[in-house]
Motif scaffolding. Sequence first.
Motif, PDB file in Angstrom:
ATOM      1  N   ILE A  76       0.849  -1.203   0.000  1.00  0.00           N
ATOM      2  CA  ILE A  76       0.000   0.000   0.000  1.00  0.00           C
ATOM      3  C   ILE A  76       0.884   1.253   0.000  1.00  0.00           C
ATOM      4  CG2 ILE A  76      -1.738   1.267   1.314  1.00  0.00           C
ATOM      5  CD1 ILE A  76      -2.660  -1.478   2.388  1.00  0.00           C
ATOM      6  N   GLU A  77       0.554   2.219  -0.882  1.00  0.00           N
ATOM      7  CA  GLU A  77       1.307   3.464  -0.997  1.00  0.00           C
ATOM      8  C   GLU A  77       0.505   4.691  -0.583  1.00  0.00           C
ATOM      9  OE1 GLU A  77       4.026   3.876  -4.399  1.00  0.00           O
ATOM     10  OE2 GLU A  77       3.050   2.101  -5.251  1.00  0.00           O
ATOM     11  N   VAL A  95       4.925  -1.540   7.895  1.00  0.00           N
ATOM     12  CA  VAL A  95       5.784  -2.044   6.805  1.00  0.00           C
ATOM     13  C   VAL A  95       5.006  -2.108   5.494  1.00  0.00           C
ATOM     14  CG1 VAL A  95       7.466  -3.807   6.130  1.00  0.00           C
ATOM     15  CG2 VAL A  95       6.997  -3.424   8.533  1.00  0.00           C
ATOM     16  N   ASN A  96       4.613  -0.950   5.012  1.00  0.00           N
ATOM     17  CA  ASN A  96       4.066  -0.795   3.680  1.00  0.00           C
ATOM     18  C   ASN A  96       4.946   0.202   2.923  1.00  0.00           C
ATOM     19  OD1 ASN A  96       1.217  -2.164   2.991  1.00  0.00           O
ATOM     20  ND2 ASN A  96       1.305  -1.799   5.191  1.00  0.00           N
ATOM     21  N   PHE A  97       4.421   0.839   1.906  1.00  0.00           N
ATOM     22  CA  PHE A  97       5.192   1.788   1.095  1.00  0.00           C
ATOM     23  C   PHE A  97       4.487   3.135   1.027  1.00  0.00           C
ATOM     24  CE2 PHE A  97       6.211  -2.478  -0.310  1.00  0.00           C
ATOM     25  CZ  PHE A  97       7.594  -2.464  -0.330  1.00  0.00           C
ATOM     26  N   ILE A  98       3.915   3.567   2.169  1.00  0.00           N
ATOM     27  CA  ILE A  98       3.186   4.830   2.229  1.00  0.00           C
ATOM     28  C   ILE A  98       4.194   5.974   2.289  1.00  0.00           C
ATOM     29  CG2 ILE A  98       1.539   6.202   3.554  1.00  0.00           C
ATOM     30  CD1 ILE A  98       0.370   3.552   4.575  1.00  0.00           C
ATOM     31  N   GLN A 112     -13.953   7.359  15.535  1.00  0.00           N
ATOM     32  CA  GLN A 112     -13.751   6.352  16.573  1.00  0.00           C
ATOM     33  C   GLN A 112     -12.312   5.824  16.617  1.00  0.00           C
ATOM     34  OE1 GLN A 112     -16.115   5.665  18.725  1.00  0.00           O
ATOM     35  NE2 GLN A 112     -17.667   6.909  17.679  1.00  0.00           N
ATOM     36  N   LEU A 113     -11.457   6.275  15.698  1.00  0.00           N
ATOM     37  CA  LEU A 113     -10.093   5.751  15.608  1.00  0.00           C
ATOM     38  C   LEU A 113      -9.291   6.112  16.846  1.00  0.00           C
ATOM     39  CD1 LEU A 113      -8.185   4.219  13.676  1.00  0.00           C
ATOM     40  CD2 LEU A 113      -7.417   6.453  12.827  1.00  0.00           C
ATOM     41  N   LYS A 114      -8.684   5.109  17.485  1.00  0.00           N
ATOM     42  CA  LYS A 114      -7.915   5.314  18.712  1.00  0.00           C
ATOM     43  C   LYS A 114      -6.447   4.891  18.565  1.00  0.00           C
ATOM     44  CE  LYS A 114     -11.415   6.699  21.220  1.00  0.00           C
ATOM     45  NZ  LYS A 114     -12.391   6.785  20.089  1.00  0.00           N
ATOM     46  N   GLU A 115      -6.163   3.920  17.674  1.00  0.00           N
ATOM     47  CA  GLU A 115      -4.804   3.407  17.513  1.00  0.00           C
ATOM     48  C   GLU A 115      -4.441   3.368  16.033  1.00  0.00           C
ATOM     49  OE1 GLU A 115      -3.663  -0.045  19.960  1.00  0.00           O
ATOM     50  OE2 GLU A 115      -5.743  -0.048  20.670  1.00  0.00           O
ATOM     51  N   LEU A 116      -3.189   3.777  15.721  1.00  0.00           N
ATOM     52  CA  LEU A 116      -2.691   3.795  14.354  1.00  0.00           C
ATOM     53  C   LEU A 116      -1.232   3.352  14.354  1.00  0.00           C
ATOM     54  CD1 LEU A 116      -3.094   4.520  11.346  1.00  0.00           C
ATOM     55  CD2 LEU A 116      -2.367   6.856  11.911  1.00  0.00           C
ATOM     56  N   PHE A 117      -0.881   2.482  13.382  1.00  0.00           N
ATOM     57  CA  PHE A 117       0.494   1.985  13.255  1.00  0.00           C
ATOM     58  C   PHE A 117       0.983   2.262  11.834  1.00  0.00           C
ATOM     59  CE2 PHE A 117      -1.434  -0.431  16.637  1.00  0.00           C
ATOM     60  CZ  PHE A 117      -0.430  -0.562  17.580  1.00  0.00           C
ATOM     61  N   LEU A 118       2.034   3.071  11.724  1.00  0.00           N
ATOM     62  CA  LEU A 118       2.631   3.427  10.431  1.00  0.00           C
ATOM     63  C   LEU A 118       4.136   3.164  10.405  1.00  0.00           C
ATOM     64  CD1 LEU A 118       0.755   6.778   9.658  1.00  0.00           C
ATOM     65  CD2 LEU A 118       0.487   4.607   8.461  1.00  0.00           C
ATOM     66  N   MET A 119       4.678   2.519  11.397  1.00  0.00           N
ATOM     67  CA  MET A 119       6.120   2.268  11.425  1.00  0.00           C
ATOM     68  C   MET A 119       6.519   1.342  10.276  1.00  0.00           C
ATOM     69  SD  MET A 119       6.331  -0.438  14.619  1.00  0.00           S
ATOM     70  CE  MET A 119       5.313   0.580  15.666  1.00  0.00           C
ATOM     71  N   GLY A 120       7.733   1.539   9.771  1.00  0.00           N
ATOM     72  CA  GLY A 120       8.219   0.737   8.660  1.00  0.00           C
ATOM     73  C   GLY A 120       7.853   1.273   7.302  1.00  0.00           C
ATOM     74  N   ASN A 121       7.145   2.397   7.240  1.00  0.00           N
ATOM     75  CA  ASN A 121       6.805   3.048   5.977  1.00  0.00           C
ATOM     76  C   ASN A 121       7.813   4.162   5.689  1.00  0.00           C
ATOM     77  OD1 ASN A 121       3.911   2.090   4.912  1.00  0.00           O
ATOM     78  ND2 ASN A 121       3.886   2.087   7.150  1.00  0.00           N
ATOM     79  N   PRO A 122       7.973   4.540   4.391  1.00  0.00           N
ATOM     80  CA  PRO A 122       8.880   5.656   4.094  1.00  0.00           C
ATOM     81  C   PRO A 122       8.496   6.954   4.791  1.00  0.00           C
ATOM     82  CG  PRO A 122       8.362   4.439   2.103  1.00  0.00           C
ATOM     83  CD  PRO A 122       7.479   3.891   3.172  1.00  0.00           C
ATOM     84  N   CYS A 123       7.203   7.199   4.994  1.00  0.00           N
ATOM     85  CA  CYS A 123       6.763   8.442   5.625  1.00  0.00           C
ATOM     86  C   CYS A 123       7.180   8.517   7.096  1.00  0.00           C
ATOM     87  CB  CYS A 123       5.258   8.594   5.502  1.00  0.00           C
ATOM     88  SG  CYS A 123       4.312   7.311   6.378  1.00  0.00           S
ATOM     89  N   ALA A 174       9.825  15.259  -2.861  1.00  0.00           N
ATOM     90  CA  ALA A 174      11.091  14.593  -3.190  1.00  0.00           C
ATOM     91  C   ALA A 174      10.909  13.075  -3.268  1.00  0.00           C
ATOM     92  CB  ALA A 174      12.142  14.958  -2.143  1.00  0.00           C
ATOM     93  N   TYR A 175      10.125  12.538  -2.376  1.00  0.00           N
ATOM     94  CA  TYR A 175       9.896  11.095  -2.379  1.00  0.00           C
ATOM     95  C   TYR A 175       9.140  10.672  -3.645  1.00  0.00           C
ATOM     96  CZ  TYR A 175       7.895   6.550  -1.269  1.00  0.00           C
ATOM     97  OH  TYR A 175       7.512   5.239  -1.325  1.00  0.00           O
ATOM     98  N   CYS A 176       8.155  11.457  -4.053  1.00  0.00           N
ATOM     99  CA  CYS A 176       7.378  11.111  -5.242  1.00  0.00           C
ATOM    100  C   CYS A 176       8.241  11.113  -6.499  1.00  0.00           C
ATOM    101  CB  CYS A 176       6.214  12.094  -5.399  1.00  0.00           C
ATOM    102  SG  CYS A 176       4.920  11.887  -4.136  1.00  0.00           S
TER     103      CYS A 176
END
Length: 472
Positions: A76-77, A95-98, A112-123, A174-176
């Motif tokens: 997922i990007e 660990v995606n490619f966001i 209602q969102l309480k928890e979010l995990f984005l570690m391992g992504n370029p962002c 720059a990433y794009c």
Amino acid sequence: SVTEDLIRRNAEHNDCVIFSLEELSLHQQEIEKLEHIDKWCRDLKILYLQNNLIGKIENVSKLKKLEYLNLALNNIEKIENLEGCEGLTKLDLTVNFIGELSSIKTLQCNIQLKELFLMGNPCADFEGYRQFVVATLQQLKKWLDGKEIERSERIQALQNYPVVEQQIRQQEKAYCLRRAKDKEEAQRKLEEEQENEDKKRSNPGFDGRWYTDIDATLPFSFESKDHLPASEIGKEECNKTELDESEEDLAFWNKPSLFTPESRLETLRHMEKQRKNQEKFSENKKKVKPPRTLITEDGRVLNVNEPKLDFSLKDDEKHNQIILDLAVYRYMDTSLIDVDVQTTYVRVTVKGKPFQLVLPAEVKPDSSSARRSQTTGHLVVCMPKVGEVITSGRKAAKSVKTTSDIIKEQTNKRSKQIEKLEVDPSKHSFPDVANIVQEKKHTPRRVGSEPKRIPSDDDPDFEDNPDVPPLI
């Protein structure tokens, strides 16, 4: 892609019913496209899709009751198409490619969102990443990447938001640009590989190596293979193909590559190709087991028990038949059993494995019968003997008498005559011992004697003696 059969196989805990399914796990299924789930499983609350090849979040917006969505280890990007998940409280995109961090603004509708995990992504490597997420998603009051969000952290993120947002925009741009170049390079490599595959298909005999005239002076040239047997040539070609495949596989894994969605797909395609080649080689190398010899060349029948079943062979003299009791597996379908009765042997094929037994006497194949026990599952084969009369409720058929049968009958007659002992008392001087004790004794009657007169009370000469008991 996601199929109905795939969902049913993973819904065993719900009796394979998918319309009322609340939890579904489709991890490690090599899914590339997410579809049909929002139509078939409207009541889903937990959905596991980690470790697949999904490149886009789609077809989940109608899952109003969805609370936990796990899309870790995918391709997922961009974060999108989650606005309709009103009950979403936990989202895992580890660990995606966001790289478009600004796409998290679409999650502002998920109150209602309480928890979010984005570690391992370029962002996650962008400067100001955590401050930007905390300030953008103010409903996120618990955890970000497993770390609790404090109130002071949120206040500071809101104060620095304009500056942090500008930094994030520049890093995204720059990433794009880098990502566009990576896509072009991956597309070029894919086209080159496709051209090489087309050349190999059009020229199957050419292996990419050129040979000079020096090869003609070698003692074993290509023409010298004509004297080799076909099996040796096929074995040599198989070994050569395996060597080429191993070299190609080693070169692939030693080749440097970028961590991109295209490289993950390329790795998957290579592993799938290696698996198919391995299956192909194993099928070619697999030795076909020769059929077991049941009857020798000179016509001798062998005893064979390939299915390794217990059995008993009984000679029923009362009914003049031979009974075979074979301990077939109790729950085996009868269609997997084949019975063949011959004059001198019986053969039972159980799931393709032969059981053969030589009989002690000749039998009638046409009159034989086979049945299975409903309790034990055993197979019982009744085989009447040749030249014998079977006693039954019906009228017995007359059999042709052979020389051996005549000899047996004469022997039986002699034995019967010897067993019977008759004595004629008139021809012998010794008394009849069989009639020594008689049931009733008769006294002989004298001729001319007068009958005995019994005295009465009226007789004048009668004197009564009181000591004498009365006559009966």
